[in-house]
Scaffold this motif. Structure first.
Motif, PDB file in Angstrom:
ATOM      1  N   UNK A  39       3.656 -11.643   7.839  1.00  0.00           N
ATOM      2  CA  UNK A  39       2.434 -11.205   7.693  1.00  0.00           C
ATOM      3  C   UNK A  39       2.116  -9.441   6.786  1.00  0.00           C
ATOM      4  N   UNK A  40       0.692  -9.998   6.918  1.00  0.00           N
ATOM      5  CA  UNK A  40       0.467  -9.103   5.114  1.00  0.00           C
ATOM      6  C   UNK A  40      -0.305  -8.366   6.262  1.00  0.00           C
ATOM      7  N   UNK A  41      -0.959  -6.889   6.013  1.00  0.00           N
ATOM      8  CA  UNK A  41      -1.396  -5.771   6.739  1.00  0.00           C
ATOM      9  C   UNK A  41      -2.077  -5.185   6.188  1.00  0.00           C
ATOM     10  N   UNK A  42      -3.121  -5.376   5.056  1.00  0.00           N
ATOM     11  CA  UNK A  42      -3.991  -4.771   3.813  1.00  0.00           C
ATOM     12  C   UNK A  42      -5.102  -4.178   3.858  1.00  0.00           C
ATOM     13  N   UNK A  43      -5.149  -2.876   3.343  1.00  0.00           N
ATOM     14  CA  UNK A  43      -5.926  -2.728   2.993  1.00  0.00           C
ATOM     15  C   UNK A  43      -5.950  -1.800   1.719  1.00  0.00           C
ATOM     16  N   UNK A  44      -7.254  -0.997   0.820  1.00  0.00           N
ATOM     17  CA  UNK A  44      -7.123  -0.289  -0.725  1.00  0.00           C
ATOM     18  C   UNK A  44      -6.820   0.648  -0.170  1.00  0.00           C
ATOM     19  N   UNK A  45      -7.591   1.730  -0.969  1.00  0.00           N
ATOM     20  CA  UNK A  45      -6.960   3.289  -0.808  1.00  0.00           C
ATOM     21  C   UNK A  45      -8.523   3.832  -0.435  1.00  0.00           C
ATOM     22  N   UNK A  92       3.869   0.324  -1.264  1.00  0.00           N
ATOM     23  CA  UNK A  92       3.078   1.335  -1.575  1.00  0.00           C
ATOM     24  C   UNK A  92       1.938   1.011  -1.366  1.00  0.00           C
ATOM     25  N   UNK A  93       1.116  -0.091  -2.219  1.00  0.00           N
ATOM     26  CA  UNK A  93      -0.286  -0.961  -2.172  1.00  0.00           C
ATOM     27  C   UNK A  93       0.125  -2.241  -1.985  1.00  0.00           C
ATOM     28  N   UNK A  94      -1.077  -2.671  -1.836  1.00  0.00           N
ATOM     29  CA  UNK A  94      -1.627  -4.258  -0.920  1.00  0.00           C
ATOM     30  C   UNK A  94      -0.671  -4.936  -2.706  1.00  0.00           C
ATOM     31  N   UNK A 102      -0.029   4.781  -3.700  1.00  0.00           N
ATOM     32  CA  UNK A 102       1.375   4.671  -3.321  1.00  0.00           C
ATOM     33  C   UNK A 102       1.825   6.163  -2.130  1.00  0.00           C
ATOM     34  N   UNK A 103       0.009   7.221  -2.476  1.00  0.00           N
ATOM     35  CA  UNK A 103       0.733   8.700  -1.757  1.00  0.00           C
ATOM     36  C   UNK A 103       0.214   8.799  -0.929  1.00  0.00           C
ATOM     37  N   UNK A 104      -0.286   7.550  -0.322  1.00  0.00           N
ATOM     38  CA  UNK A 104      -0.444   7.416   1.646  1.00  0.00           C
ATOM     39  C   UNK A 104       0.137   6.947   2.530  1.00  0.00           C
ATOM     40  N   UNK A 105       0.461   7.552   4.002  1.00  0.00           N
ATOM     41  CA  UNK A 105       1.308   7.361   4.482  1.00  0.00           C
ATOM     42  C   UNK A 105       0.378   6.873   5.938  1.00  0.00           C
ATOM     43  N   UNK A 106       1.296   6.365   6.474  1.00  0.00           N
ATOM     44  CA  UNK A 106      -0.084   6.069   7.832  1.00  0.00           C
ATOM     45  C   UNK A 106       1.108   5.589   8.755  1.00  0.00           C
TER      46      UNK A 106
END
Length: 456
Positions: A207-213, A260-262, A245-249
């Motif tokens: 599974x890939x959980x993703x969204x943009x910045x 780091x990115x989708x 890449x700089x976003x962390x959740x």
């Protein structure tokens, strides 16, 4: 005013210079007030060539000048701009050269994010203490996934990037999209439902959980505790590709792998067809080399074995030569035995002539014995030749005990010494007779006679 009093007391005159005054005020401000968080709007922003930032922080009724030096400005996750509502962490100070009151800014965050940051840190600490971030619970990504699930919004640009990347890297991989909102109040519940659906169907390998910045508010759905626990509890390995890449959740920390990115998540999930072909070519080359090496090794072993292997015809010829040699030796042994018996017969005949003067009868008797002896010798020779053919396959042609089966006996002393002449025996001596089917003890009851006869 104690600082002013100290300055005035230090000098004989109560009059201060401007420099002394400004320095004293600065020390009072910096020493009397702690580091503060101050909220306001950025205005009059100037970013100097040196990298230092100069701006004013204002609200509806007041403003204060601020300075942020290059080293601290470089650490900001965003670029300050006019009209931006922010909260600054600063030290109150005074610029002595102009007597301007100002704030020495250490960091800036967007207004309203303080509570979000605190909530983020609290949840992060809580889940970390529960072990949800531990590397030991992270699962290995499948090396060759056949089907990959994507949990995201169908309208998200991140989905297009992921699909484009996966189609380029490996178009054979099947894609299943689990649609959900990725922003807003309803997003966390929908993300949890999509993860639950994927696990219930069990139709994907990954599974890939993703969204943009976006801003921290935009990404806040992936900092939700329910979403974090759903990712951690997923039976299917999960890659988190949220933001830049700089976003962390929180989702990044609980997922099995953080991208780091989708687009990077798509690259991590799907094996590159070009890379696989390169690896396959390398394996094929290694296989060919190993096959060639094994073939050469087996060929050498076969050649070595062939040199040691005798042809069946050669083996039969060797055995035939051995049997012919054995036959010649047997024939020579039989001839020597016949000659010895002839000599013995001649000796016996001579003795009989001296004992019995009837020479005619003795001669006739001797002739009969000689005929019988020849017949017996020929018969024995024929038997031995016949036995030789049988014994050629059984390798028992020269068994010495076979003679006993024809009525002969082997005489030995009590100590097992072979007795060859009767003259060596004496009356009362214990002897042992060996027959074909056993042996018997005996004793000599008379001394050997003139002809070697004796009683036992």
């Amino acid at each position: 005013m104690s600082s002013l009093a100290k300055v005035a007391e230090a000098r004989s005159s109560p009059v201060l210079t401007v420099s002394q005054l400004n320095r004293t005020v600065r020390e009072m401000l910096e020493g009397g007030l702690p580091v503060l968080w101050v909220a306001g709007e950025i205005s009059n922003l100037t970013i100097a060539a040196s990298g230092h930032c100069y701006f004013s922080l204002k609200d509806a009724t007041a403003q204060v000048r601020c300075v942020m030096f290059r080293q601290r400005a470089a650490l900001l996750p965003f670029r300050p701009k006019e009209g931006l509502q922010v909260e600054v962490r600063a030290v109150t100070t005074l610029y002595e050269a102009r007597g301007d009151f100002q704030l020495g800014v250490e960091t800036i965050r967007l207004a309203g994010l303080g509570a979000l940051y605190e909530a983020f840190e609290r949840l992060k600490s809580k889940l970390s203490a529960e072990g949800l971030f531990d590397a030991a619970r992270k699962r290995q990504m499948p090396a060759m996934p056949r089907t990959i699930g994507i949990v995201t919004s169908p309208a998200a640009a991140a989905l297009r990037d992921v699909l484009t990347t996966m189609r380029r890297r490996n178009p054979a991989v099947q894609i299943v999209i689990y649609p959900t909102q990725v922003q807003g109040d309803a997003a966390p519940a929908q993300i949890v439902a999509a993860l639950s659906t994927a696990n219930r169907r069990a139709e994907v390998d990954l599974l890939i959980v993703c969204r943009g910045g976006g801003s921290i508010e935009d990404l806040w759905a992936f900092n939700d505790e329910a979403v974090a626990r759903a990712i951690a509890g997923s039976l299917i390995p999960v890659i988190s590709g949220v933001g830049h890449e700089t976003d962390f959740t929180i989702a990044d920390f609980v997922a099995d792998v953080r991208a780091p990115t989708p687009t990077a998540a798509a690259e991590l999930a799907s094996p590159s067809r070009a890379d696989l072909r390169f690896q396959l070519d390398g394996l094929a080359m290694r296989l060919r080399r190993e096959w060639s090496r094994q073939w050469m090794l087996r060929s050498q072993r076969l050649d070595f074995a062939a040199r040691r292997l005798l042809h069946p015809g050669e083996r039969i010829a060797r055995q035939r030569r051995m049997m012919e040699d054995l036959a010649r030796r047997l024939q020579m042994a039989s001839s020597r035995q016949l000659e010895r018996r002839r000599a013995a017969l001649t000796l016996v005949s001579g003795r009989y002539r001296h004992v019995r003067p009837d020479a005619v009868n003795l001669r006739r008797h001797l002739q009969g014995l000689a005929s019988r002896l020849r017949t017996a010798a020929n018969a024995g020779l024929q038997r031995r030749l016949g036995a030789l053919e049988v014994l050629s396959s059984q390798l028992q042609a020269l068994n010495p005990d076979a003679v006993l089966s024809r009525g002969y006996a082997r005489v030995e002393t009590a100590r097992g010494e072979l007795i060859k002449q009767a003259a060596t025996l004496h009356r009362g001596q214990s002897i042992r007779l060996h027959f074909a089917d056993g042996s018997a003890a005996a004793a000599v009851t008379s001394a050997p006679g003139p002809q070697g006869e004796l009683d036992i």
